[in-house]
Design an enzyme around this catalytic site. Structure first.
Site, PDB file in Angstrom:
ATOM      1  CD  GLU A 152      -0.981  -3.739  77.065  1.00  0.00           C
ATOM      2  OE1 GLU A 152      -1.519  -2.816  77.699  1.00  0.00           O
ATOM      3  OE2 GLU A 152       0.214  -4.021  77.174  1.00  0.00           O
ATOM      4  CE  LYS A 156      -1.705  -1.298  80.383  1.00  0.00           C
ATOM      5  NZ  LYS A 156      -0.256  -1.043  80.455  1.00  0.00           N
ATOM      6  CE  LYS A 179       0.220  -0.612  75.538  1.00  0.00           C
ATOM      7  NZ  LYS A 179       0.425   0.511  76.456  1.00  0.00           N
ATOM      8  NE  ARG A 189       4.725   4.651  93.980  1.00  0.00           N
ATOM      9  CZ  ARG A 189       4.964   4.186  95.224  1.00  0.00           C
ATOM     10  NH1 ARG A 189       6.119   3.614  95.498  1.00  0.00           N
ATOM     11  NH2 ARG A 189       4.038   4.279  96.167  1.00  0.00           N
TER      12      ARG A 189
HETATM   13  P1  13P Z   1       6.007  -1.330  77.173  1.00  0.00           P
HETATM   14  O1  13P Z   1       6.009  -0.401  76.007  1.00  0.00           O
HETATM   15  O2  13P Z   1       7.168  -1.120  78.090  1.00  0.00           O
HETATM   16  O3  13P Z   1       5.822  -2.768  76.771  1.00  0.00           O
HETATM   17  O4  13P Z   1       4.767  -0.935  78.068  1.00  0.00           O
HETATM   18  C1  13P Z   1       3.554  -0.733  77.461  1.00  0.00           C
HETATM   19  C2  13P Z   1       2.471  -1.138  78.379  1.00  0.00           C
HETATM   20  O5  13P Z   1       1.600  -0.365  78.654  1.00  0.00           O
HETATM   21  C3  13P Z   1       2.474  -2.517  78.895  1.00  0.00           C
HETATM   22  O6  13P Z   1       1.238  -2.798  79.488  1.00  0.00           O
END
Ligand code: 13P
Length: 333
Positions: free
Chosen positions: A179, A136, A221, A46
């Site tokens: 998000e 986030k 987001k 990773r």
């Molecule tokens: P994706 O662009 O693959 O949807 O991932 C963005 C993300 O941070 C999801 O939490």
């Protein structure tokens, strides 16, 4: 809360022509992607994968911030430098995923509630020592009209948690990326996606206002307004762009400085096209950019395949996706 710090971080993230690389997949999530390519899911692999991305020559031209998760922000590159310190040297900001994933909501088999508020302040202080300037938290909303989903209760619980998280971040001078992801899994139409996303966003802004979150100091987001992946009637990119903007104009406060979309499983080319089309619209109150995971990484990962010899080609694939998305933020295809 130091608003000057929050504003400066946001201005740097929203620099013209730049967006965010979401590289915060949990070990088990990235493991599923590794498995397909027969890459062993170890901490070292990773780390090697993330180094390939973060050290890509020219990353700073298109990427203003990188989101990591706990393991990665504690890892070092092969020169013995913390990833976050190496990124900082290039002028790329470090972000940290602070939610602790989802748990079933009310014993429901589909709906979930995102966890992680406990001890969040102390964790943020620790991440600041690793140069984190933004965070986030992902809330997940499922659409299944035949089962009455999403329920009002699940939406409300998830946006309440998002608002609490956002306020705690701001109190620690960390910019919260908020998000609320309405999933594109299912057979639902574009109109259903529009209706659910509108409800989620207006409920979210009620909660953010109620908690006293400083709206100029967040980044949103969201998902784009897209028909379910299994919907037989797939809209044109122009229609997706128009419905998405229509939804946001009615729900997202113009105090919010920027919307950084997730790609959500869209094809790479569509994620670019939708963003470009939206950015061809003038007089929007927000900067529209990307915070993509899959749509930035797909080609790089399948090119890398875990092999050191493939690093230059994989980096090239990643930078090309970043460049195309950068053009999309300028409305260019
Ligand atoms: P994706 O662009 O693959 O949807 O991932 C963005 C993300 O941070 C999801 O939490």
């Amino acid at each position: 809360m130091n608003k000057n710090i929050l504003n400066a971080t946001i201005n740097a993230i929203l620099s013209k022509g730049k967006g965010i690389l979401a590289a915060d997949e949990t070990p088990s999530n990235i493991g599923k992607k590794f498995e397909v390519l027969h890459i062993e899911n170890t901490a070292e692999n990773r780390r090697r994968y993330r180094e390939m991305l973060f050290a890509a020559p020219g990353i700073e031209t298109y990427i203003s911030g990188v989101i990591m998760q706990d393991e990665t922000i504690n890892q070092f590159n092969s020169h013995g430098q913390e990833f976050s310190a190496a990124l900082k040297e290039k002028g790329v900001l470090s972000g940290i995923k602070v939610d602790l994933g989802v748990a079933p909501f009310n014993d429901d088999s589909i709906e979930t509630i995102t966890k992680g508020l406990e001890g969040l302040g102390e964790r943020l202080d620790r991440y600041k020592e690793h140069h984190a300037t933004f965070a986030k938290w992902r809330a997940v909303i499922h659409i299944d009209p035949s089962q009455g989903k999403p329920t009002t209760e699940a939406i409300r619980a998830n946006v309440e948690a998002l608002a609490k998280y956002a306020l705690i971040c701001q109190q620690h001078d960390i910019v919260p990326i908020v998000e609320p992801e309405v999933l594109m899994d299912g057979v639902h139409s574009l109109d259903v996606s529009h209706q659910v996303t509108s409800t989620v966003l207006s409920t979210l802004f009620d909660a953010l206002n109620q908690k006293g979150v400083y709206l100029e100091g967040i980044l949103l987001k969201p998902n784009m307004v897209i028909a379910g992946l299994m919907c037989p009637d797939q809209p044109t990119p122009e229609r997706v762009a128009q419905k998405t903007l229509d939804c946001f104009k009615n729900t997202v406060s113009s105090d919010v400085p920027g919307i950084v979309f997730l790609s959500g499983g869209q094809r790479d080319d569509l994620a670019i096209k939708h963003l470009a089309l939206m950015n061809q619209t003038t007089d929007l109150p927000w900067v529209l950019s990307f915070s993509y995971g899959r749509a930035l990484q797909r080609k790089a990962l399948t090119t890398w395949k875990g092999q050191d010899a493939n690093v230059p080609a994989a980096q090239e694939a990643f930078i090309e996706q970043a460049r195309l998305n950068s053009l999309a933020t300028l409305g260019q295809l």
